[in-house]
Design a protein around this motif. Structure first.
Motif, PDB file in Angstrom:
ATOM      1  N   SER A   7       0.849  -1.184   0.000  1.00 37.74           N
ATOM      2  CA  SER A   7       0.000   0.000   0.000  1.00 37.74           C
ATOM      3  C   SER A   7       0.883   1.232   0.000  1.00 37.74           C
ATOM      4  N   GLY A   8       0.259   2.379  -0.250  1.00 37.39           N
ATOM      5  CA  GLY A   8       0.989   3.638  -0.187  1.00 37.39           C
ATOM      6  C   GLY A   8       1.343   4.248  -1.519  1.00 37.39           C
ATOM      7  N   ARG A  19       5.638   6.932   0.875  1.00 36.14           N
ATOM      8  CA  ARG A  19       6.075   5.848   1.754  1.00 36.14           C
ATOM      9  C   ARG A  19       5.223   4.630   1.463  1.00 36.14           C
ATOM     10  N   LEU A  20       5.864   3.592   0.968  1.00 36.59           N
ATOM     11  CA  LEU A  20       5.177   2.339   0.685  1.00 36.59           C
ATOM     12  C   LEU A  20       5.259   1.414   1.893  1.00 36.59           C
ATOM     13  N   ARG A  67      18.189   8.228  -1.955  1.00 36.93           N
ATOM     14  CA  ARG A  67      16.821   8.733  -2.136  1.00 36.93           C
ATOM     15  C   ARG A  67      15.785   7.842  -1.468  1.00 36.93           C
ATOM     16  N   PHE A  68      16.002   6.532  -1.502  1.00 32.50           N
ATOM     17  CA  PHE A  68      15.059   5.568  -0.941  1.00 32.50           C
ATOM     18  C   PHE A  68      15.637   4.974   0.330  1.00 32.50           C
ATOM     19  N   LEU A  81       9.128   1.359   2.447  1.00 32.47           N
ATOM     20  CA  LEU A  81      10.068   1.983   1.530  1.00 32.47           C
ATOM     21  C   LEU A  81       9.739   3.473   1.471  1.00 32.47           C
ATOM     22  N   GLN A  82      10.599   4.265   2.068  1.00 34.43           N
ATOM     23  CA  GLN A  82      10.459   5.715   2.007  1.00 34.43           C
ATOM     24  C   GLN A  82      11.153   6.199   0.753  1.00 34.43           C
TER      25      GLN A  82
END
Length: 127
Positions: A7-8, A19-20, A67-68, A81-82
């Motif tokens: 989700s996200g 943000r996943l 970045r992530f 996962l931001q």
């Protein structure tokens, strides 16, 4: 039966963040590592990041390093996962992946993903 639910995802402008989340259900089973991959239309699946379930070890693809950020909440059986400073080339379906069997290194997740996959969440970055 193990289920992974991402989700996200959504639509975001260039330079934005998302943000996943990926929640794992159907346990108990042992988890070695979790990872995130993405696949854009017409392109091969791309490894992004992985995290060891029982330690803080992480490994990133060069294309997203800085970045992530991958993180986890073991109590919630969830990996995150931001994603910051997103660009149109980040547009893809993002999938989480779980490996249950131990390996010599989490780096192997890059070329040999685990056996469980989520259905994916779409991320679209507009220019």
């Amino acid at each position: 039966q193990v289920q992974l639910v991402e989700s996200g995802g959504g639509l975001v402008q260039t330079g934005g963040s998302l943000r996943l989340s990926c929640a794992v259900s159907g346990r108990p089973f042992s988890t070695y590592a979790m990872a995130w991959f993405r696949q854009a239309p017409g392109k091969e699946r791309e490894f992004l990041a992985t995290i060891h379930w029982n330690s803080d070890a992480t490994f990133y693809a060069e294309s997203v390093k800085g970045r992530f950020t991958i993180s986890k909440d073991t109590a919630k059986n969830t990996v995150y996962l931001q994603m910051n400073n997103l660009a149109p080339e980040d547009t893809a379906a993002y999938h989480c992946n779980v490996a249950s069997h131990p390996r010599s290194s989490i780096r192997s997740m890059r070329s040999s993903p685990g056996e469980y996959w989520g259905q994916g969440t779409q991320v679209t970055v507009s220019s």
